[in-house]
Write a protein that holds these residues in place. Structure first.
Motif, PDB file in Angstrom:
ATOM      1  N   SER A 298      30.539  24.147  44.080  1.00  0.00           N
ATOM      2  CA  SER A 298      30.230  23.156  43.048  1.00  0.00           C
ATOM      3  C   SER A 298      30.709  23.611  41.678  1.00  0.00           C
ATOM      4  O   SER A 298      31.145  22.794  40.855  1.00  0.00           O
ATOM      5  N   ARG A 299      30.647  24.900  41.419  1.00  0.00           N
ATOM      6  CA  ARG A 299      31.116  25.429  40.134  1.00  0.00           C
ATOM      7  C   ARG A 299      32.636  25.480  40.070  1.00  0.00           C
ATOM      8  O   ARG A 299      33.230  25.311  39.004  1.00  0.00           O
ATOM      9  N   CYS A 300      33.267  25.727  41.216  1.00  0.00           N
ATOM     10  CA  CYS A 300      34.728  25.783  41.261  1.00  0.00           C
ATOM     11  C   CYS A 300      35.346  24.434  40.915  1.00  0.00           C
ATOM     12  O   CYS A 300      36.511  24.359  40.522  1.00  0.00           O
ATOM     13  N   GLU A 301      34.573  23.357  41.058  1.00  0.00           N
ATOM     14  CA  GLU A 301      35.076  22.034  40.695  1.00  0.00           C
ATOM     15  C   GLU A 301      35.161  21.859  39.181  1.00  0.00           C
ATOM     16  O   GLU A 301      35.918  21.016  38.698  1.00  0.00           O
ATOM     17  N   ASN A 302      34.379  22.639  38.455  1.00  0.00           N
ATOM     18  CA  ASN A 302      34.267  22.434  37.014  1.00  0.00           C
ATOM     19  C   ASN A 302      34.949  23.493  36.156  1.00  0.00           C
ATOM     20  O   ASN A 302      35.352  23.201  35.029  1.00  0.00           O
ATOM     21  N   ILE A 303      35.039  24.722  36.668  1.00  0.00           N
ATOM     22  CA  ILE A 303      35.685  25.795  35.914  1.00  0.00           C
ATOM     23  C   ILE A 303      36.536  26.628  36.860  1.00  0.00           C
ATOM     24  O   ILE A 303      36.439  26.490  38.084  1.00  0.00           O
ATOM     25  N   ALA A 304      37.352  27.492  36.278  1.00  0.00           N
ATOM     26  CA  ALA A 304      38.174  28.419  37.068  1.00  0.00           C
ATOM     27  C   ALA A 304      37.518  29.793  37.027  1.00  0.00           C
ATOM     28  O   ALA A 304      36.993  30.203  35.989  1.00  0.00           O
ATOM     29  N   PHE A 305      37.543  30.494  38.145  1.00  0.00           N
ATOM     30  CA  PHE A 305      36.953  31.825  38.224  1.00  0.00           C
ATOM     31  C   PHE A 305      38.028  32.888  38.399  1.00  0.00           C
ATOM     32  O   PHE A 305      39.052  32.653  39.051  1.00  0.00           O
ATOM     33  N   SER A 306      37.750  34.051  37.852  1.00  0.00           N
ATOM     34  CA  SER A 306      38.569  35.218  38.156  1.00  0.00           C
ATOM     35  C   SER A 306      38.395  35.575  39.619  1.00  0.00           C
ATOM     36  O   SER A 306      37.521  35.032  40.308  1.00  0.00           O
TER      37      SER A 306
ATOM     38  N   ASN B 297      26.625  36.735  47.990  1.00  0.00           N
ATOM     39  CA  ASN B 297      27.467  35.911  47.135  1.00  0.00           C
ATOM     40  C   ASN B 297      28.406  36.826  46.362  1.00  0.00           C
ATOM     41  O   ASN B 297      28.231  38.052  46.348  1.00  0.00           O
ATOM     42  N   TRP B 298      29.392  36.216  45.716  1.00  0.00           N
ATOM     43  CA  TRP B 298      30.357  36.981  44.917  1.00  0.00           C
ATOM     44  C   TRP B 298      30.393  36.409  43.509  1.00  0.00           C
ATOM     45  O   TRP B 298      30.473  35.188  43.330  1.00  0.00           O
ATOM     46  N   ALA B 299      30.309  37.302  42.535  1.00  0.00           N
ATOM     47  CA  ALA B 299      30.318  36.888  41.134  1.00  0.00           C
ATOM     48  C   ALA B 299      31.716  37.014  40.557  1.00  0.00           C
ATOM     49  O   ALA B 299      32.485  37.910  40.928  1.00  0.00           O
ATOM     50  N   GLY B 300      32.027  36.113  39.631  1.00  0.00           N
ATOM     51  CA  GLY B 300      33.311  36.148  38.953  1.00  0.00           C
ATOM     52  C   GLY B 300      33.139  35.822  37.482  1.00  0.00           C
ATOM     53  O   GLY B 300      32.048  35.489  37.024  1.00  0.00           O
ATOM     54  N   ILE B 301      34.213  35.923  36.740  1.00  0.00           N
ATOM     55  CA  ILE B 301      34.222  35.597  35.323  1.00  0.00           C
ATOM     56  C   ILE B 301      34.786  34.188  35.176  1.00  0.00           C
ATOM     57  O   ILE B 301      35.803  33.860  35.793  1.00  0.00           O
ATOM     58  N   GLY B 302      34.115  33.339  34.392  1.00  0.00           N
ATOM     59  CA  GLY B 302      34.496  31.934  34.300  1.00  0.00           C
ATOM     60  C   GLY B 302      35.413  31.617  33.133  1.00  0.00           C
ATOM     61  O   GLY B 302      35.239  32.149  32.033  1.00  0.00           O
ATOM     62  N   PHE B 303      36.373  30.726  33.396  1.00  0.00           N
ATOM     63  CA  PHE B 303      37.341  30.292  32.384  1.00  0.00           C
ATOM     64  C   PHE B 303      37.514  28.774  32.450  1.00  0.00           C
ATOM     65  O   PHE B 303      37.272  28.160  33.489  1.00  0.00           O
ATOM     66  N   ARG B 304      37.978  28.202  31.369  1.00  0.00           N
ATOM     67  CA  ARG B 304      38.386  26.802  31.411  1.00  0.00           C
ATOM     68  C   ARG B 304      39.624  26.674  32.296  1.00  0.00           C
ATOM     69  O   ARG B 304      40.499  27.547  32.287  1.00  0.00           O
ATOM     70  N   LYS B 305      39.719  25.592  33.025  1.00  0.00           N
ATOM     71  CA  LYS B 305      40.885  25.409  33.893  1.00  0.00           C
ATOM     72  C   LYS B 305      42.176  25.307  33.092  1.00  0.00           C
ATOM     73  O   LYS B 305      43.247  25.650  33.590  1.00  0.00           O
ATOM     74  N   ALA B 306      42.067  24.874  31.837  1.00  0.00           N
ATOM     75  CA  ALA B 306      43.260  24.778  30.984  1.00  0.00           C
ATOM     76  C   ALA B 306      43.791  26.145  30.582  1.00  0.00           C
ATOM     77  O   ALA B 306      44.930  26.255  30.117  1.00  0.00           O
ATOM     78  N   ASP B 307      42.993  27.192  30.764  1.00  0.00           N
ATOM     79  CA  ASP B 307      43.406  28.540  30.361  1.00  0.00           C
ATOM     80  C   ASP B 307      43.878  29.373  31.548  1.00  0.00           C
ATOM     81  O   ASP B 307      43.666  30.588  31.606  1.00  0.00           O
TER      82      ASP B 307
END
Length: 283
Positions: A110-118, A226-236
């Motif tokens: 659900s989060r991958c739909e909204n932001i990009a993860f490392s 679960n696996w944690a990542g760092i979140g970014f805007r998809k535009a970046d």
């Protein structure tokens, strides 16, 4: 290379300052601004030991320490911390109030739909605190059933459902407000095991002066991780690509492990070979 700059923001008034930055920040990409030496704003909530503000507003927690280390590897040291509520992390990122989410966020579909993860930077599992020596041999939820053990956890925690799915009877699941009460119940012998995220349980054990110990997180079943990542805007994406390149060099290094050790992150918390693509599809 210039010294790292932490521009601590007071909690009150922070949102107004951040909105002020948003208009100018959105005109250029994160990579363009960072390469000009402008501050990289990292957003996080108060989630010990993942990411939280120090008394002076500086970024504490293992995800902040890790992210700052990766950014240094990239040559970027002008860092500005922005604290917000947990529920405001993704909206704030997409509204350009900050540039990176360092809050210790699990990668979920659900989060991958909204932001990009490392790529993943930590494997995050459940853990237990138990009496010294682990007299009931509690290592996973199934062992709670085998030992007819009483488990204490926080009200609303995912550990409740995990325990029920493993067959722990509801009568053996004690619910309390949070970590402080979990520790108190185990110390007093009212519960055989306290349950929560491994990092939280490890911190409780480390602060107990030997009254309890933490279980091995790798004893838990694979589907509980679960696996944690760092979140970014998809535009970046351009910045994220460079971040992933630097992360591949930094993750698991002696420098990195030393930077996060005080927060309970050790070699057992490294993410393994799971990719963000896999996690987005399976969590």
């Amino acid at each position: 290379m210039k010294n790292t700059i932490f521009k601590g923001l007071a909690t009150l008034g922070m949102a107004a300052l951040a909105v002020g930055f948003a208009g100018s920040a959105s005109a250029q990409s994160l990579l363009e601004r960072a390469e000009k030496g402008e501050p990289i704003r990292i957003g996080f909530a108060n989630e010990v030991p993942f990411a939280y503000p120090g008394e002076d507003g500086s970024p504490k927690g293992f995800v902040n320490a890790y992210t700052i280390g990766v950014l240094k590897t990239m040559g970027f040291e002008n860092i500005e911390p922005v604290q917000t509520e947990w529920g405001g992390l993704i909206p704030g990122l997409n509204a350009n109030r900050f540039d990176i989410v360092t809050g210790g966020m699990n990668i979920l579909a659900s989060r991958c739909e909204n932001i990009a993860f490392s790529e993943p930077m930590a494997k995050v599992g459940d853990g237990f605190i138990v009496a010294p020596g682990n007299p009931k041999n509690i290592s996973d939820y199934a062992s709670l059933v085998e030992g007819n053990a009483v488990m204490v956890t926080g009200a609303g925690y995912s550990n409740i459902e995990a325990a029920k799915e493993a067959g722990v009877p509801e009568a053996n699941i004690m619910q309390v407000p949070g970590p402080t009460e979990i520790l108190a119940a185990v110390r007093a012998g009212r519960a055989d095991a306290g349950a929560g995220t491994y990092f939280t349980m490890k911190q409780l054990a480390d602060s107990s002066n030997g009254a309890v110990e933490a279980s091995d997180p790798n004893a838990m079943p694979e589907d509980s991780f679960n696996w944690a990542g760092i979140g970014f805007r998809k535009a970046d994406q351009a910045f994220l690509d460079k971040f992933n390149e630097a992360q591949a060099k930094y993750l698991g290094s002696e420098e990195m492990l030393a930077a996060v050790a005080e927060y309970g992150y050790g070699e057992g918390s490294l993410p393994g070979d799971k990719t963000t693509e896999w996690v987005c599809a399976n969590r």
